[in-house]
Design an enzyme around this catalytic site. Structure first.
Site, PDB file in Angstrom:
ATOM      1  N   ARG A  99      -5.986   3.310   4.150  1.00 50.26           N
ATOM      2  CA  ARG A  99      -5.389   2.588   3.211  1.00 50.26           C
ATOM      3  C   ARG A  99      -3.935   2.811   2.823  1.00 50.26           C
ATOM      4  NH1 ARG A  99      -8.617   3.877  -1.862  1.00 50.26           N
ATOM      5  NH2 ARG A  99      -7.599   2.390  -3.043  1.00 50.26           N
ATOM      6  N   GLN A 113      11.344  -8.365  -1.216  1.00 51.51           N
ATOM      7  CA  GLN A 113      10.941  -9.530  -1.929  1.00 51.51           C
ATOM      8  C   GLN A 113      11.253  -9.668  -3.352  1.00 51.51           C
ATOM      9  OE1 GLN A 113       7.050 -11.001  -0.644  1.00 51.51           O
ATOM     10  NE2 GLN A 113       7.710 -11.329   1.455  1.00 51.51           N
ATOM     11  N   ASN A 132      -3.581  -9.054  -0.421  1.00 53.61           N
ATOM     12  CA  ASN A 132      -4.150  -8.052  -0.867  1.00 53.61           C
ATOM     13  C   ASN A 132      -3.531  -6.612  -0.468  1.00 53.61           C
ATOM     14  OD1 ASN A 132      -6.386  -9.039  -2.150  1.00 53.61           O
ATOM     15  ND2 ASN A 132      -7.379  -9.744  -0.309  1.00 53.61           N
ATOM     16  N   ASP A 160     -12.326 -15.148  -7.607  1.00 54.16           N
ATOM     17  CA  ASP A 160     -13.318 -14.461  -8.019  1.00 54.16           C
ATOM     18  C   ASP A 160     -14.245 -15.105  -9.091  1.00 54.16           C
ATOM     19  OD1 ASP A 160     -13.040 -12.042  -6.075  1.00 54.16           O
ATOM     20  OD2 ASP A 160     -11.185 -11.866  -7.637  1.00 54.16           O
ATOM     21  N   HIS A 188      -9.173  -7.108  -7.745  1.00 55.83           N
ATOM     22  CA  HIS A 188      -9.807  -8.001  -6.731  1.00 55.83           C
ATOM     23  C   HIS A 188     -10.138  -7.395  -5.518  1.00 55.83           C
ATOM     24  CE1 HIS A 188     -10.001 -11.435  -4.361  1.00 55.83           C
ATOM     25  NE2 HIS A 188      -9.084 -11.137  -3.444  1.00 55.83           N
TER      26      HIS A 188
END
Length: 332
Positions: A99, A113, A132, A160, A188
């Protein structure tokens, strides 16, 4: 009198979600049938040729509302003058990746960005993060664009929310438009909590609670929740690709309601900055029920939270706190 065009940025525009999303925006699904748009499409250099193909198709579709297309791999050019930014581009987790590796990649993407948006976007820019981990990517974006107000940065949990509406509609064999006020709490991710305790269905006589009509608490507290939580994985298993069409549609719903307002008596789910409402730690981007008016969202207050729900809200907040700590350890 004709409206001025709104400039909408889509990052990762040559990807699956981008390809589904840009025609919806150009057709007026996101901002309304009378709102002209100029699309700013950004992708990475290896996708430049594909991005140009998307631009050609947009021209070929002859959308009356589409007043221009900027297709570029240059982040400054892409961000200049935009009013709405839909951040679809991100680094996906690949097999064998930790992760932290994914978070580190996304930190570097969102750093460039965010700073380009801060310096070059229009005033009162609205940002929706789709890539994500959406909630935490939105938090990273805020870190690197401190002058963009917290209220103008959000994460997509409308997908969702729509999935939950769809499940209830199918279960009760009713029109999906007759179901309202489900809630997605939290992240999410598979810890999100789809909550129907305040949801209703319009029947011929009156609006009735979903729980009363379903009359199966075991299903609502079990299979319904896990189906919504794991729907993305189920679609990947079926399509061999992730949700694109439904994600694009949800992004349009999210921005449309944010800009044009929610119907009276109806709320939607958005990942927004927690102010401590419902004992959710402040400073997380957490999905709450919100209403919107005049381009501003408000968290719905005063909803009762039972013990079952409290545990679910806390569990997803815990995951978001861990993600936040992980992301901040990657910040430089």
């Amino acid at each position: 009198m004709a409206k001025d065009p709104v400039r909408v940025l889509v990052t990762g525009a040559a990807g699956q979600i981008g390809y589904a999303l840009v025609p919806m925006i150009a057709r007026g699904v996101m901002l309304g049938a009378d709102q002209p748009v100029i699309l700013h499409l950004l992708d990475i250099q290896p996708a430049a040729e594909s991005l140009n193909g998307v631009k050609m198709e947009l021209v070929d579709a002859a959308f009356p509302l589409l007043k221009g297309v900027v297709a570029t791999t240059d982040v400054v050019e892409a961000c200049t003058g935009v009013n709405i930014a839909v951040m679809v581009g991100g680094f996906p987790r690949k097999e064998g990746m930790e992760r932290k590796d994914v978070m580190s990649k996304n930190v570097s993407i969102y750093k460039s960005q965010a700073s380009a948006l801060e310096k070059h976007a229009a005033a009162n820019l609205k940002v929706l993060v789709v890539a994500n981990p959406a909630n935490t990517n939105a938090l990273i974006l805020k870190e690197y664009a401190p002058s963009i107000p917290e209220k103008n940065i959000s994460a997509l949990t409308r997908l969702d929310h729509n999935r939950a509406l769809g499940q209830i509609s199918e279960r009760l064999n009713v029109e999906v438009s007759d179901v309202k006020n489900v809630i997605i709490w939290g992240n999410h991710s598979s810890t999100q909590y789809p909550d129907v305790n305040h949801a209703t269905v319009k029947t011929s006589s009156a609006e009735k609670p979903v729980r009363e009509l379903v009359a199966d608490d075991a299903w609502l507290n079990g299979e319904f929740i896990t189906t919504v939580q794991q729907r993305g994985a189920a679609i990947i298993k079926a399509r061999k690709l992730s949700s694109a069409l439904s994600a694009a549609s949800a992004a349009c719903d999210h921005i449309r309601d944010w800009v044009l307002g929610t119907p009276e008596g109806t709320w939607v789910s958005m990942g927004v900055y927690s102010d401590g409402s419902y004992n959710v730690p402040a400073g997380l981007i957490y999905s709450f029920p919100v209403t919107t008016r005049n381009g501003e969202w408000q968290i719905v207050q005063g909803l009762s939270i039972d013990e079952f729900s409290r545990k679910k809200l806390d569990l997803t907040a815990e995951e978001l706190s861990e993600e936040k700590a992980l992301a901040y350890s990657c910040l430089s």
